[in-house]
Structure formats: structure tokens, C-alpha cells
Scaffold this motif. Structure first.
Motif, short mmCIF file in Angstrom:
data_model
loop_
_atom_site.label_atom_id
_atom_site.label_comp_id
_atom_site.label_asym_id
_atom_site.label_seq_id
_atom_site.Cartn_x
_atom_site.Cartn_y
_atom_site.Cartn_z
N ASN A 120 0.84 -1.22 -0.17
CA ASN A 120 -0.09 0.24 -0.09
C ASN A 120 0.79 1.31 0.09
OD1 ASN A 120 -2.08 1.62 0.35
ND2 ASN A 120 -3.03 0.98 1.97
N ALA A 121 1.74 1.65 -1.20
CA ALA A 121 2.44 2.75 -1.39
C ALA A 121 1.94 3.84 -1.29
CB ALA A 121 3.11 2.24 -2.60
N THR A 122 0.88 4.23 -1.51
CA THR A 122 0.03 5.40 -1.19
C THR A 122 0.02 5.68 0.23
OG1 THR A 122 -0.99 5.30 -3.41
CG2 THR A 122 -2.06 6.74 -2.02
N ALA A 123 -0.78 4.97 0.84
CA ALA A 123 -0.95 5.15 2.43
C ALA A 123 0.40 5.21 3.10
CB ALA A 123 -1.74 4.05 2.94
N ARG A 124 1.41 4.39 2.40
CA ARG A 124 2.71 4.47 3.52
C ARG A 124 3.37 5.55 3.21
NH1 ARG A 124 6.01 -0.80 2.28
NH2 ARG A 124 7.30 -0.05 4.04
N ARG A 125 3.25 6.27 2.02
CA ARG A 125 3.99 8.01 1.71
C ARG A 125 3.32 8.80 3.03
NH1 ARG A 125 3.85 6.41 -3.56
NH2 ARG A 125 1.56 7.32 -3.94
N LEU A 126 1.89 8.57 3.22
CA LEU A 126 1.40 9.56 4.25
C LEU A 126 1.98 9.19 5.46
CD1 LEU A 126 -0.40 11.64 5.48
CD2 LEU A 126 -2.21 9.87 5.32
#
Length: 154
Positions: free
Chosen positions: A131-137
């Protein structure tokens, strides 16, 4: 209109169901693998404290212009490492049309505020490694612990 984070009410059930279905579909629980309706209703009742006034689960919703855009489910529990309760952010989901607008960030901040008010020294959560998108946050808001989650199905 500004984004509002608030506790859910009984009237929010349809909007919550739509978000909850989206969250579960994101993790592959849809169609034949969807949660049974009885589990969906049980989760809702728990989140609203309808079955037990001391229920340790909490639901916060993000709303803008009368539209519910996100959810956060957290669970307060005892902890073997600290004398205080811990706050586990179990589920966090933003409606696809509201992504990138600060909804998840606002929900996490509201969970942190709620946990702080209950005397919790921290909030923790996990997400799928892909879940790269969430992990960036998440990498902006918290520290990754390095722990890997294991589950034994019984």
C-alpha cells in the motif's frame, strides 16, 4: 466548506456501509469473499457502543458538505509494555473521490487527539506492505516499527 471529523450516529449507517464496503473491497473482501451481513451489522453495533457501553471500539467519520468521505476505526486496549491503554487504529479509509485532499491525515490527527484525551501515550496501526500510497502519508506521520504481522487462522 471545511472538513469535519466527528463521531458517527445511527443515521450514518448507509454512508458508513458504503465506505466499509470500499475498504473491504480494497483488501480483497468482496463478492464471494465479502464479509457476511451479520458481521457488518455486528461491527456497526460495536463501533457505536450499542451492545456494551464500555465498548473499546470507536468510529470517527470525515465529512464535507454533508458527504461522508472517510472513516477511522480504533480500539483501546491494555498493553503489557505501558501502564496506560494503547490505541490501535485498525481501519482507515478515504473515499476514492476524496483522496489527496487531507482526509486520512485529518482522521489520523483526530484519532491521536481522542487517544490523548484517554491518556494513551501513542497510536499504532499497520498497513499492507504494497500500500505505497498510504505508506507515503504514514511515513510522514509516524515511525515504522519494523514488526511483521503474523496470523494463525483457527
Amino acid at each position: 466548506m471545511a472538513l469535519q471529523i466527528r463521531a458517527a450516529t445511527a443515521a450514518d449507517f448507509p454512508a458508513w456501509c458504503e465506505l466499509w464496503a470500499g475498504y473491504n473491497a480494497f483488501y480483497g473482501r468482496h463478492g464471494d469473499t465479502a464479509l457476511p451481513e451479520a458481521q457488518v451489522r455486528l461491527t456497526w453495533q460495536r463501533l457505536l457502543g450499542l451492545l456494551d457501553e464500555a465498548e473499546p471500539m470507536q468510529l470517527l467519520l470525515a465529512e464535507r458538505d454533508g458527504q461522508v468521505l472517510g472513516l477511522a476505526h480504533c480500539i483501546y486496549h491494555r498493553n503489557t509494555l505501558l501502564p496506560h491503554y494503547a490505541c490501535y487504529l485498525q481501519d482507515l479509509f478515504t473515499a476514492p473521490q476524496a483522496r489527496g485532499q487531507g482526509v486520512a491525515r485529518a482522521l489520523i490527527a483526530a484519532v491521536e487527539d481522542a487517544a490523548r484525551a484517554r491518556g494513551c501515550p501513542s497510536v499504532y496501526w499497520h498497513t499492507h506492505q504494497d500500500n505505497a500510497t498510504a505508506r507515503r502519508l504514514y511515513d510522514q506521520l509516524a515511525s515504522a516499527t519494523g514488526f511483521i504481522v503474523y496470523r494463525a487462522m483457527l
